[in-house]
Design a protein around this motif. Structure first.
Motif, PDB file in Angstrom:
ATOM      1  N   ARG A   1      -1.796   6.625   2.836  1.00 54.65           N
ATOM      2  CA  ARG A   1      -0.535   7.367   2.939  1.00 54.65           C
ATOM      3  C   ARG A   1       0.167   6.979   4.235  1.00 54.65           C
ATOM      4  NH1 ARG A   1      -4.371  11.485   3.792  1.00 54.65           N
ATOM      5  NH2 ARG A   1      -4.172  12.059   1.605  1.00 54.65           N
ATOM      6  N   TRP A   2       1.492   7.197   4.256  1.00 61.05           N
ATOM      7  CA  TRP A   2       2.318   6.836   5.409  1.00 61.05           C
ATOM      8  C   TRP A   2       2.969   8.088   5.970  1.00 61.05           C
ATOM      9  CZ3 TRP A   2       1.979   1.851   6.983  1.00 61.05           C
ATOM     10  CH2 TRP A   2       1.519   0.914   6.051  1.00 61.05           C
ATOM     11  N   PRO A   3       3.314   8.106   7.263  1.00 59.75           N
ATOM     12  CA  PRO A   3       3.012   7.081   8.271  1.00 59.75           C
ATOM     13  C   PRO A   3       1.539   7.127   8.662  1.00 59.75           C
ATOM     14  CG  PRO A   3       4.044   8.964   9.315  1.00 59.75           C
ATOM     15  CD  PRO A   3       4.057   9.246   7.836  1.00 59.75           C
TER      16      PRO A   3
ATOM     17  N   LEU B   1      10.178  -6.158  16.228  1.00 60.54           N
ATOM     18  CA  LEU B   1       9.305  -5.913  15.077  1.00 60.54           C
ATOM     19  C   LEU B   1       7.969  -5.330  15.534  1.00 60.54           C
ATOM     20  CD1 LEU B   1       9.385  -6.509  11.939  1.00 60.54           C
ATOM     21  CD2 LEU B   1       8.074  -8.561  12.461  1.00 60.54           C
ATOM     22  N   VAL B   2       7.375  -5.952  16.553  1.00 62.50           N
ATOM     23  CA  VAL B   2       6.077  -5.488  17.068  1.00 62.50           C
ATOM     24  C   VAL B   2       6.215  -4.102  17.696  1.00 62.50           C
ATOM     25  CG1 VAL B   2       4.306  -5.932  18.813  1.00 62.50           C
ATOM     26  CG2 VAL B   2       5.166  -7.805  17.405  1.00 62.50           C
ATOM     27  N   ALA B   3       7.328  -3.856  18.370  1.00 62.57           N
ATOM     28  CA  ALA B   3       7.501  -2.595  19.085  1.00 62.57           C
ATOM     29  C   ALA B   3       7.596  -1.398  18.138  1.00 62.57           C
ATOM     30  CB  ALA B   3       8.751  -2.660  19.963  1.00 62.57           C
ATOM     31  N   ARG B   4       8.106  -1.602  16.931  1.00 59.96           N
ATOM     32  CA  ARG B   4       8.313  -0.462  16.026  1.00 59.96           C
ATOM     33  C   ARG B   4       7.204  -0.280  15.000  1.00 59.96           C
ATOM     34  NH1 ARG B   4       9.958  -1.730  10.974  1.00 59.96           N
ATOM     35  NH2 ARG B   4      10.802  -3.826  10.604  1.00 59.96           N
ATOM     36  N   LEU B   5       6.262  -1.237  14.896  1.00 58.36           N
ATOM     37  CA  LEU B   5       5.234  -1.165  13.866  1.00 58.36           C
ATOM     38  C   LEU B   5       3.858  -0.878  14.462  1.00 58.36           C
ATOM     39  CD1 LEU B   5       6.146  -4.263  11.640  1.00 58.36           C
ATOM     40  CD2 LEU B   5       6.549  -1.845  11.112  1.00 58.36           C
ATOM     41  N   PRO B   6       3.020  -0.140  13.739  1.00 59.32           N
ATOM     42  CA  PRO B   6       1.618  -0.053  14.165  1.00 59.32           C
ATOM     43  C   PRO B   6       0.952  -1.410  13.980  1.00 59.32           C
ATOM     44  CG  PRO B   6       1.946   1.068  12.056  1.00 59.32           C
ATOM     45  CD  PRO B   6       3.303   0.685  12.559  1.00 59.32           C
TER      46      PRO B   6
ATOM     47  N   PHE C   1       0.867  -1.173   0.000  1.00 62.31           N
ATOM     48  CA  PHE C   1       0.000   0.000   0.000  1.00 62.31           C
ATOM     49  C   PHE C   1       0.909   1.230   0.000  1.00 62.31           C
ATOM     50  CE2 PHE C   1      -2.722  -3.219   1.755  1.00 62.31           C
ATOM     51  CZ  PHE C   1      -4.021  -2.871   1.389  1.00 62.31           C
ATOM     52  N   GLY C   2       0.913   1.990  -1.061  1.00 57.53           N
ATOM     53  CA  GLY C   2       1.677   3.229  -1.100  1.00 57.53           C
ATOM     54  C   GLY C   2       3.160   3.056  -0.853  1.00 57.53           C
ATOM     55  N   GLY C   3       3.735   1.961  -1.317  1.00 53.26           N
ATOM     56  CA  GLY C   3       5.177   1.756  -1.208  1.00 53.26           C
ATOM     57  C   GLY C   3       5.628   0.988   0.009  1.00 53.26           C
ATOM     58  N   ARG C   4       4.715   0.652   0.936  1.00 55.54           N
ATOM     59  CA  ARG C   4       5.081  -0.142   2.105  1.00 55.54           C
ATOM     60  C   ARG C   4       4.183  -1.373   2.201  1.00 55.54           C
ATOM     61  NH1 ARG C   4       6.367   4.050   7.129  1.00 55.54           N
ATOM     62  NH2 ARG C   4       7.588   5.552   5.921  1.00 55.54           N
TER      63      ARG C   4
ATOM     64  N   ARG D   1      10.065  -4.681  -0.026  1.00 51.74           N
ATOM     65  CA  ARG D   1       9.404  -3.461   0.415  1.00 51.74           C
ATOM     66  C   ARG D   1       9.494  -3.369   1.929  1.00 51.74           C
ATOM     67  NH1 ARG D   1       9.654  -2.775  -4.181  1.00 51.74           N
ATOM     68  NH2 ARG D   1       8.054  -2.148  -5.705  1.00 51.74           N
ATOM     69  N   GLU D   2       9.611  -2.165   2.437  1.00 50.24           N
ATOM     70  CA  GLU D   2       9.635  -1.953   3.886  1.00 50.24           C
ATOM     71  C   GLU D   2       8.286  -2.336   4.479  1.00 50.24           C
ATOM     72  OE1 GLU D   2      10.284   1.611   7.197  1.00 50.24           O
ATOM     73  OE2 GLU D   2      10.624   2.003   5.056  1.00 50.24           O
ATOM     74  N   ILE D   3       8.331  -3.026   5.613  1.00 47.32           N
ATOM     75  CA  ILE D   3       7.090  -3.390   6.300  1.00 47.32           C
ATOM     76  C   ILE D   3       6.573  -2.172   7.062  1.00 47.32           C
ATOM     77  CG2 ILE D   3       6.025  -4.902   8.017  1.00 47.32           C
ATOM     78  CD1 ILE D   3       8.205  -6.941   7.399  1.00 47.32           C
ATOM     79  N   GLY D   4       5.308  -1.822   6.801  1.00 46.33           N
ATOM     80  CA  GLY D   4       4.740  -0.630   7.412  1.00 46.33           C
ATOM     81  C   GLY D   4       3.793  -0.905   8.560  1.00 46.33           C
TER      82      GLY D   4
END
Length: 392
Positions: free
Chosen positions: A274-276, A247-252, A99-102, A196-199
């Protein structure tokens, strides 16, 4: 019969040269090249049998199946072998859609509709990196496409839109009426090696007749889910726990509750346009324990024998829950609030019966019989797993 090796790996399989089977295999591994080899030890064999195909692999009961079903099992065996070749990499059982690059990743949960949702997002023009297995980059920040097509279970949901049904019909690469692989020509499948970066992480909760809605997923529930859906071959459980927790700590982390596929897609496209992203506007979800303890063997367990914490246990506390991992390789273990109390009591030698008495005083509203049963079961289970040891 022929021996083939999946490129960029040492994985060899033996398969029929029959056109039907080869077409199904090319449809599944649409961008994972294979080459014929003269010799080698195959991890699996697919043998033709009276118009059907039998997959022969360690630990699997040989059953005659269609070409598509045989390929499904073969891809699982190949993935297992590839994971064993790269034990330092995280491998998640999930869907992964851009979605939108992530990437938004959907950890696999039983009957949650992960593959169907992934295919519906592909129909909407979103790039799919996979619907089943996702290797992460060395720094655990990116997902990488393997070049395996999404596999759908048929029939599609009765409420699936006419447009989605048409998309699937027009973009079927191989099908046996029970499963189908999407065609790479649909234009939505990422080539092998795409990263792709995980968002964000989205847990799926499909229910009957419920409005589609987002809530904030608890960090503990998300971590439990990722632990269950982690295929990593590394035998160092403590290191796995550390990486998944980071991983969990840094991601929504969100939970999508839904019944209607179109409503779910609309919510996803609106949230991740859109991100973030922010989750401040979402209600907190109910944090449900996803890691069911194994049934311990209680026969002969001595409730009066004192135990204590075993040395070398790695700890992570998340939202009141405790996660344990043994640096020597014991599997990751999740404890709820009462289990955490028991673990803390085990800092000094204590028996299950003594712990029961303390817990009955600490939790007077809980039935004493239930506390007794749960405490003895937890002692026995942790003893079997090597997290506690008998004390003098």
């Amino acid at each position: 019969m022929m021996l083939i090796r999946f490129e960029e790996t040492g994985v060899i399989v033996e398969v029929p040269a029959a056109a039907e089977f080869q077409n199904a295999l090319r449809s599944a591994a649409f961008d994972w090249p294979v080459s014929e080899v003269a010799s080698g030890v195959p991890v699996s064999r697919v043998v033709p049998a009276d118009g059907r195909y039998v997959l022969e692999s360690p630990g699997r009961e040989p059953v005659a199946a269609s070409a598509v079903e045989a390929v499904c099992g073969l891809i699982v065996d190949v993935a297992d072998a590839v994971i064993a070749e790269a034990p330092a990499r995280l491998w998640l059982h999930c869907g992964a859609v851009e979605f939108g690059g992530r990437l938004v990743v959907f950890p696999s949960q039983s009957h949650a509709g992960k593959s169907t949702l992934t295919a519906r997002l592909a129909a909407g023009g979103h790039t799919v990196l996979g619907d089943d297995i996702l290797p992460l980059s060395e720094d655990d920040r990116q997902g990488v496409a393997l070049g395996i097509a999404p596999r759908l279970r048929l029939p599609l949901p009765s409420a699936a839109s006419a447009a989605f049904n048409r998309f699937v019909t027009e973009n079927t690469a191989a099908s046996d009426g029970r499963y189908l692989y999407l065609d790479a020509d649909c234009g939505a499948l990422a080539p092998r090696g795409t990263s792709r970066e995980i968002g964000a992480v989205v847990l799926l909760d499909r229910r009957e007749e419920t409005p589609a809605r987002f809530s904030r997923a608890g960090s503990s529930e998300t971590l439990q889910t990722l632990i269950r859906q982690n295929f990593t071959g590394d035998d160092k459980a403590a290191r796995q726990l550390e990486r998944l927790h980071a991983l969990v700590a840094r991601l929504p982390c969100l939970k999508l509750t839904y019944s209607d596929l179109e409503d779910a897609v609309s919510l996803l496209e609106n949230r991740f346009r859109r991100w973030p992203i922010t989750t401040d506007d979402l209600p907190a979800g109910t944090d449900v324990s996803m890691v069911a303890p194994q049934a311990p063997v209680l026969d002969g367990f001595d409730a009066d024998r004192p135990f204590r914490q075993a040395p070398g246990i790695e700890l992570r506390q998340v939202e009141g829950d405790l996660f344990l991992a043994d640096a020597n390789g014991t599997g990751i273990y999740h404890l709820n609030a009462i289990g955490t109390c028991i673990w803390n009591l085990l800092a000094e030698p204590i028996s299950a019966r003594e712990a029961e008495a303390i817990l009955c005083q600490a939790f007077p509203d809980e039935p004493a019989a239930r506390i007794s049963c749960d405490t003895r079961a937890l002692f026995a289970e942790m003893n079997q797993a090597g997290f506690i040891e008998a004390a003098a």
